[in-house]
Design an enzyme around this catalytic site. Structure first.
Site, mmCIF file in Angstrom:
data_model
loop_
_atom_site.group_PDB
_atom_site.id
_atom_site.type_symbol
_atom_site.label_atom_id
_atom_site.label_comp_id
_atom_site.label_asym_id
_atom_site.label_seq_id
_atom_site.Cartn_x
_atom_site.Cartn_y
_atom_site.Cartn_z
ATOM 1 N N TYR A 57 39.104 30.630 29.124
ATOM 2 C CA TYR A 57 38.790 31.747 30.026
ATOM 3 C C TYR A 57 39.681 31.699 31.263
ATOM 4 O O TYR A 57 40.292 32.708 31.655
ATOM 5 C CB TYR A 57 37.317 31.693 30.425
ATOM 6 C CG TYR A 57 36.918 32.735 31.443
ATOM 7 C CD1 TYR A 57 36.517 34.003 31.042
ATOM 8 C CD2 TYR A 57 36.949 32.446 32.804
ATOM 9 C CE1 TYR A 57 36.152 34.961 31.976
ATOM 10 C CE2 TYR A 57 36.591 33.398 33.745
ATOM 11 C CZ TYR A 57 36.199 34.651 33.323
ATOM 12 O OH TYR A 57 35.848 35.595 34.260
ATOM 13 N N GLY A 92 28.787 46.596 32.469
ATOM 14 C CA GLY A 92 28.800 45.291 33.130
ATOM 15 C C GLY A 92 28.264 45.329 34.547
ATOM 16 O O GLY A 92 28.102 46.383 35.157
ATOM 17 N N LYS A 109 42.750 34.391 32.619
ATOM 18 C CA LYS A 109 42.819 35.012 33.949
ATOM 19 C C LYS A 109 44.123 34.659 34.660
ATOM 20 O O LYS A 109 44.747 35.512 35.314
ATOM 21 C CB LYS A 109 41.619 34.578 34.792
ATOM 22 C CG LYS A 109 40.284 35.145 34.324
ATOM 23 C CD LYS A 109 40.223 36.642 34.520
ATOM 24 C CE LYS A 109 38.851 37.215 34.230
ATOM 25 N NZ LYS A 109 38.779 38.673 34.474
ATOM 26 N N ASP A 154 39.925 52.120 26.049
ATOM 27 C CA ASP A 154 40.077 50.751 25.572
ATOM 28 C C ASP A 154 41.323 50.171 26.232
ATOM 29 O O ASP A 154 42.453 50.542 25.899
ATOM 30 C CB ASP A 154 40.220 50.754 24.051
ATOM 31 C CG ASP A 154 40.422 49.353 23.477
ATOM 32 O OD1 ASP A 154 40.462 48.382 24.270
ATOM 33 O OD2 ASP A 154 40.555 49.244 22.251
ATOM 34 N N ILE A 155 41.112 49.245 27.195
ATOM 35 C CA ILE A 155 42.258 48.760 27.968
ATOM 36 C C ILE A 155 43.201 47.913 27.125
ATOM 37 O O ILE A 155 44.343 47.660 27.525
ATOM 38 C CB ILE A 155 41.814 47.984 29.224
ATOM 39 C CG1 ILE A 155 41.046 46.717 28.845
ATOM 40 C CG2 ILE A 155 40.987 48.886 30.124
ATOM 41 C CD1 ILE A 155 40.709 45.835 30.044
#
Length: 727
Positions: free
Chosen positions: A573, A458, A577, A484-485
């Site tokens: 989204y 990213g 967050k 892998d979080i």
């Protein structure tokens, strides 16, 4: 508490009151120290034993002693006494006194002595004094270089300034000692060294003798046998009686105060074509470039230790480093301070009487990048950062606490090299000088644990990797396959394998519109993943940085959102967050959560500005919203700020964007203007947000009540155009 060997930690506030023309520039007004009495408690909490503290002539008695205002020093010195922090009182700090005198006024020494007597009578318990800070340096800037009042540019004016300052020191100490016979003189000056190519050895030798002249005068060492005697007589127009007055009126310092900066070590090169014009000069015999030694010498110099050894060999008097500061990224500030501390401890081990190390600019410094000749608001943070209005302790403050307890901690960032040691420090071809060999600096013994960075593919992950390499911060950028979080076991395996000291989570689901029909995946990456990382970092005592968004807000206001404003996301989204923020801080209150917005950067081909400029350059139409307001964020600025905050051990929610708010359409226009691109094909549209699958706020500009401001948007756009690799 003293360190092994008795080395004390001291502090100092940058307090210069210099005069440029008829304008006085006051540092303590700019950093607002006089408005915060509790600053002294902040300083004392770091474990300092002494503080260089101003009772400056220009500030206290600008119109004479009869109208002197003692209110500030009365309050502040009394509080220092209560805190058991020893003040080293300064009377003139790069200044030239009140308006009725100057450094070339023959009466300056006697006037200063009268002021010193008044200060001593008011505070008879004060023992440590610096009547004039850096007399030689001030004389150079005021009498030889023309930078400060009286703006002289000749040897005679330099001599008049220096002799008046040094006479002032001696007469002031006499006046102080008449009140307090046990008073001590801590005499400061900058101590650097000049190196050169062989042709210019003679000029380097002269410079290296001149650097001692202020101390030599005060110590009564200048007579007809002194190397500079002839120069003082012939070029500076000094009389023998003027010079010999110092021999007959000696007041040797009780402590030699050594101030040392990266710029203190210079290199003279006769190959002037290798350097920009502003570095070129000469001495009437040869033309040469005068540059920072660290920027051109192939091998880093030996640092402060050999200079302290020279000072001890020449004078045999106790020494303190009375200013230790560097304008650099946070880890380099730590590396510089740790290097100086270790050098002083090594000197003590070798029998040199070094008393203390002073962390300078506890509240930071303003405009020293232009030597205080202008007010540009260029700020260098110190132990505290005052830009938000409330002093915020930086990593320098944390290091100070460790030093006051007696040791340099094995912090991972100290394992890296400071910029003055790295191979990217050169701005011209590296120079090797025959016979000039510096010792290899020993391993610091610091912990070499890395920073783990998620999001290898990213924009943010790549930017963090790039900038960590620039700052010599060891890092490991992990792909999803490597960590892998969303899987706690995968996180544990990565921590066990790499043994990091911090994790920066630059991964996440970023497709805002797709999230409306891909909510499960969005919440796994943006909510569950950060929460898993927070819990793991809490268990392993690791620092964590993770990112949130301006889309946690609904846009129903017309002023920038700050950290304490309530969230109300309009889309999946934003909800992912907002939930992540709460889960992360519930699991790990020490985590740092950065809200930001609208990335653009020089290395990413897909950000708004790069795409817009690409289309306009090709002559294609480009559509941009004229009714949606955001706070654009330049990725390099964001990454640097996040690393600084990580090292500073900051936590909680922070807003980081470049200063300014703007619509998408105006952003495209502004970028085109900076890039010199025709924007006639830009088409401004409205209500676009209503046509997208995910609702967006019309207004999502961010501001901050706790963060230092990033550079302005215009500044960032200028650097984007200059540095972009995609144009």
């Amino acid at each position: 508490m003293r360190s092994k060997g008795g080395l004390e930690l001291w502090g100092g506030v940058e307090c210069t009151v210099n005069r440029v023309g008829d304008r006085y520039i006051e540092q303590l007004g700019r950093n607002a120290h006089w408005d915060r009495p509790d600053d002294l408690d902040r300083f004392a909490s770091l474990g300092i034993r002494a503080i260089r503290y101003p009772v400056l002539w220009e500030e206290i008695a600008p119109f004479g002693l009869a109208s002197a205002d003692w209110s500030r020093p009365d309050e502040r010195l009394a509080r220092l006494r209560e805190l058991k922090v020893r003040p080293i009182v300064g009377l003139v700090h790069h200044g030239s006194g009140p308006i009725d005198t100057s450094l070339v006024d023959p009466a300056f020494p006697e006037k200063l002595a009268a002021y010193a007597r008044a200060v001593a009578e008011r505070y008879p318990w004060v023992e440590d004094w610096t009547p004039v800070n850096e007399p030689l340096t001030t004389a150079r800037f005021s009498g030889l270089y023309g930078l400060w009042y009286p703006h002289g540019r000749d040897e005679k004016t330099f001599k008049d300034c220096l002799f008046n300052e040094c006479r002032g020191v001696i007469l002031a100490m006499r006046a102080i000692e008449a009140v307090n016979p046990s008073a001590k003189l801590v005499q400061t000056d900058d101590l650097g060294k000049t190196y050169s190519t062989p042709l210019l050895d003679y000029q380097a030798y002269f410079n290296n003798e001149l650097r001692w002249l202020g101390w030599d005068l005060i110590c009564g060492r200048v007579d007809r046998s002194h190397y500079l005697w002839k120069w003082l007589i012939e070029r500076c127009k000094a009389t023998p009686d003027e010079i010999l007055w110092f021999r007959d009126n000696t007041r040797a310092p009780d402590v030699m105060g050594v101030n040392h900066y990266i710029t203190s070590e210079r290199f003279l090169d006769d190959d002037i074509d290798a350097y920009p014009e502003h570095h070129r000069g000469g001495n009437g015999v040869h033309r040469y470039a005068d540059v920072e030694a660290a920027r051109v010498l192939a091998s880093p110099t030996g640092g402060i230790k050999p200079l302290l050894k020279e000072c001890w060999a020449r004078f045999g008097l106790p020494i303190a480093v009375t200013e230790a500061h560097i304008d650099a990224r946070r880890e380099d500030q730590l590396r510089w301070l740790a290097e100086i501390w270790r050098a002083c401890e090594e000197c003590i081990d070798e029998g040199i009487d070094v008393r203390g190390v002073t962390v300078w600019g506890m509240l930071g410094l303003y405009d020293w990048n232009c030597l205080l000749t202008d007010v540009r608001d260029y700020y260098e943070s110190g132990a505290f950062d005052v830009r938000s209005g409330t002093p915020r302790p930086t990593a320098v403050a944390h290091l100070m606490r460790d030093l006051s307890a007696g040791a340099v901690p094995p912090h991972p960032v100290l394992a890296g090299k400071g910029w003055w040691q790295r191979d990217d420090r050169f701005f011209a071809r590296p120079v090797s000088v025959r016979g000039l060999v510096f010792p290899t600096r020993p391993d610091t013994g610091a912990n070499r644990a890395p920073i783990l960075i998620t999001g290898a593919t990213g924009t943010l992950g790549r930017a963090f990797a790039r900038i960590c390499a620039e700052r010599d911060l060891r890092c490991r950028v992990l792909s999803r396959a490597e960590m892998d979080i969303g899987d706690p076991d995968s996180i544990e395996r990565a921590i066990d394998l790499h043994k990091p000291w911090a994790i920066i989570n630059a991964a996440g689901y970023v497709r805002v519109d797709d999230a409306e029909h891909d909510a499960e995946r969005c919440f796994r990456e943006n909510t569950l993943g950060p929460a898993n990382l927070a819990a793991a970092c809490e268990r392993h005592a690791l620092r964590l940085v993770t990112f949130s968004s301006d889309l946690v807000f609904d846009g129903e206001r017309d002023s920038p959102y700050v950290e304490t404003d309530s969230t109300r996301p309009l889309n999946v989204y934003g909800e992912s967050k907002a939930r992540a923020e709460k889960l992360v801080l519930d699991a790990n209150p020490d985590a740092l959560v950065v809200r930001t917005s609208s990335f653009f950067g020089p290395w990413d081909a897909h950000n708004f500005i790069t795409v817009a400029l690409g289309a306009l350059r090709r002559g294609d139409a480009f559509h941009a919203a004229g009714d949606v307001t955001v706070s654009p964020t330049y990725v390099p600025d964001l990454v640097h700020a996040c690393i600084d905050l990580l090292i500073d051990r900051e936590s909680g929610i922070w807003h980081l964007t470049n200063e300014g708010e703007i619509t998408w359409a105006d952003l495209a226009l502004r970028a085109a203007e900076f890039a010199g691109v025709d924007a006639s094909r830009l088409e401004i549209i409205r209500d676009q947000h209503a046509q997208l699958p995910a609702r967006r706020p019309r207004y999502s500009a961010l501001s901050s009540r706790r963060a230092f401001p990033l550079p302005s948007l215009d500044d960032a756009l200028g650097r984007y155009v200059r540095d972009s690799t995609l144009q």
